[in-house]
Design a protein around this motif. Sequence first.
Motif, mmCIF file in Angstrom:
data_model
loop_
_atom_site.group_PDB
_atom_site.id
_atom_site.type_symbol
_atom_site.label_atom_id
_atom_site.label_comp_id
_atom_site.label_asym_id
_atom_site.label_seq_id
_atom_site.Cartn_x
_atom_site.Cartn_y
_atom_site.Cartn_z
ATOM 1 N N ASN A 63 3.559 10.263 18.185
ATOM 2 C CA ASN A 63 2.783 10.820 17.071
ATOM 3 C C ASN A 63 1.328 11.088 17.452
ATOM 4 O O ASN A 63 0.401 10.776 16.706
ATOM 5 N N ASP A 64 1.137 11.672 18.618
ATOM 6 C CA ASP A 64 -0.206 12.045 19.079
ATOM 7 C C ASP A 64 -0.458 13.483 18.634
ATOM 8 O O ASP A 64 -0.124 14.437 19.336
ATOM 9 N N TRP A 65 -1.082 13.633 17.470
ATOM 10 C CA TRP A 65 -1.236 14.974 16.895
ATOM 11 C C TRP A 65 -2.357 15.763 17.540
ATOM 12 O O TRP A 65 -2.412 16.989 17.409
ATOM 13 N N GLU A 66 -3.263 15.094 18.242
ATOM 14 C CA GLU A 66 -4.282 15.838 18.986
ATOM 15 C C GLU A 66 -3.640 16.637 20.116
ATOM 16 O O GLU A 66 -4.160 17.672 20.530
ATOM 17 N N ALA A 67 -2.492 16.150 20.614
ATOM 18 C CA ALA A 67 -1.821 16.848 21.714
ATOM 19 C C ALA A 67 -1.313 18.211 21.273
ATOM 20 O O ALA A 67 -1.319 19.177 22.045
ATOM 21 N N ILE A 68 -0.873 18.321 20.015
ATOM 22 C CA ILE A 68 -0.383 19.614 19.550
ATOM 23 C C ILE A 68 -1.562 20.532 19.213
ATOM 24 O O ILE A 68 -1.457 21.759 19.295
ATOM 25 N N ARG A 69 -2.707 19.922 18.858
ATOM 26 C CA ARG A 69 -3.926 20.729 18.710
ATOM 27 C C ARG A 69 -4.340 21.306 20.069
ATOM 28 O O ARG A 69 -4.786 22.455 20.159
ATOM 29 N N THR A 70 -4.194 20.496 21.110
ATOM 30 C CA THR A 70 -4.527 20.961 22.459
ATOM 31 C C THR A 70 -3.648 22.136 22.857
ATOM 32 O O THR A 70 -4.117 23.106 23.471
ATOM 33 N N ALA A 71 -2.354 22.058 22.515
ATOM 34 C CA ALA A 71 -1.447 23.168 22.826
ATOM 35 C C ALA A 71 -1.870 24.435 22.097
ATOM 36 O O ALA A 71 -1.804 25.537 22.654
ATOM 37 N N CYS A 110 -0.506 17.244 25.863
ATOM 38 C CA CYS A 110 -0.371 18.600 25.319
ATOM 39 C C CYS A 110 1.105 18.904 25.144
ATOM 40 O O CYS A 110 1.891 18.696 26.073
ATOM 41 N N TYR A 111 1.505 19.356 23.974
ATOM 42 C CA TYR A 111 2.904 19.758 23.781
ATOM 43 C C TYR A 111 3.011 20.797 22.670
ATOM 44 O O TYR A 111 2.162 20.885 21.784
ATOM 45 N N HIS A 112 4.098 21.573 22.746
ATOM 46 C CA HIS A 112 4.349 22.642 21.778
ATOM 47 C C HIS A 112 5.395 22.274 20.737
ATOM 48 O O HIS A 112 5.413 22.859 19.649
ATOM 49 N N VAL A 113 6.298 21.361 21.082
ATOM 50 C CA VAL A 113 7.443 21.058 20.221
ATOM 51 C C VAL A 113 7.610 19.545 20.108
ATOM 52 O O VAL A 113 7.479 18.834 21.105
ATOM 53 N N VAL A 114 7.905 19.077 18.898
ATOM 54 C CA VAL A 114 8.259 17.675 18.664
ATOM 55 C C VAL A 114 9.666 17.659 18.078
ATOM 56 O O VAL A 114 9.857 18.084 16.940
ATOM 57 N N GLY A 117 2.696 11.720 26.903
ATOM 58 C CA GLY A 117 1.423 11.293 26.341
ATOM 59 C C GLY A 117 0.549 10.518 27.300
ATOM 60 O O GLY A 117 -0.602 10.216 26.988
ATOM 61 N N THR A 118 1.079 10.166 28.471
ATOM 62 C CA THR A 118 0.294 9.441 29.472
ATOM 63 C C THR A 118 0.683 9.939 30.851
ATOM 64 O O THR A 118 1.838 10.290 31.090
ATOM 65 N N VAL A 119 -0.262 9.952 31.767
ATOM 66 C CA VAL A 119 -0.022 10.506 33.100
ATOM 67 C C VAL A 119 0.895 9.613 33.924
ATOM 68 O O VAL A 119 1.519 10.063 34.890
ATOM 69 N N THR A 120 1.027 8.340 33.549
ATOM 70 C CA THR A 120 1.816 7.406 34.353
ATOM 71 C C THR A 120 3.281 7.342 33.952
ATOM 72 O O THR A 120 4.103 6.812 34.695
#
Length: 367
Positions: free
Chosen positions: A181-189, A209-213, A160-163
């Motif tokens: 619980n960053d749900w925008e990331a799964i929208r991005t996927a 960005c992710y496909h699976v939690v 969820g963070t580049v660092t």
Amino acid sequence: ATSLASKAKRSRSGPFTWTMTSSVLLLATLLGLLQRYPVQALVSCFSIFDCEARAGKGSVCSDGFCTNPYFEYGCLPRHQRRGNDDVFNSDNPQRINRVRTCSSEDPPEAVEQGFCRPSLMDYAEIRIASQNWESVFFEAWILQIVLSEVLNVPVTIETGTVTANVDFYDRTMRFQYGTGNDWEAIRTARELGDCRLANANSNDTYRPCYHVVPEVWTGGQSAFLSELEREEIIERPAGLGALGSQSWFVPKFTAERDSSLLSYIGMQGPENRKKLALAFLRPTTWQEYCDDVSLTDCAEPDDVATQPPGDGQGGLYFHGLDTFKGFFRNTTENDCTDNPNCTGHIVDYPCGWSSYVSQHAHHLDIA
């Protein structure tokens, strides 16, 4: 607790099957390997012998820290190699799927150097969310090992963070907490399909960005999950087969000193305020300990701290048994003589998690 996955668009990723029996057996095997040879965070060292003893064979001492023994080749081949030095011979029929599959986290020269291999079927890369608690880290690792070492599918871990990095194959064994619980990331996927397209070089432009939690505690997330399911962003969440509960805990030695603390009844009311304040002291940061408690400002080791904190470590409440093991002390907030509103200290969940500690304490009349 449940797990969920984004609804995938048609891509070059082919379907695969994995029987329940095989999954259970492999899960038990991987858990055994991870317990015996844990991947740790920044293990300090003076020689390769330190690393082989603390991180496992294959780890070397580099710039004062042990490298990840699984960065080269992978987990399953590395452990098979312990019993068979010829495991990487291409003619060996007992070899476990050769070396691991490369991902976008690997350096360009990894294939040439033989650390990993490209996906033979040109599978699209899968990105798995690590959330920000440890059980998901381990679940994500198991999925990453199975997919990249058995099924030849490239996998990366999204913090969820580049660092932050918690990739199982990270060369320096970083074990860092990101966001949950960053749900925008799964929208991005769902939007991009390939999460590599969301990569950036700074937090200002980085798009998680992710496909699976692998794990979600649905108590405070049900509304978000229902919305994502209605929009056909995710598949229907599936139960993990395990039940989780939230409770208050006290150390065993504290309960042995005062068994009344095992029940909320023994904590209720103003008559127990002083008892709680004396029993549950405040944690002290590493820098506070050196400034206010240590007789030498941590210039000389004692039973709590063996050295001063490094850059960015002063705010830590614990670092390690061989550096700073933590310290609790009686502060003005615990002093019921001068402070009639004195309280004991309770450790709550991190910000962003669903917590009901304040409500429980209020309605049960616990100071």
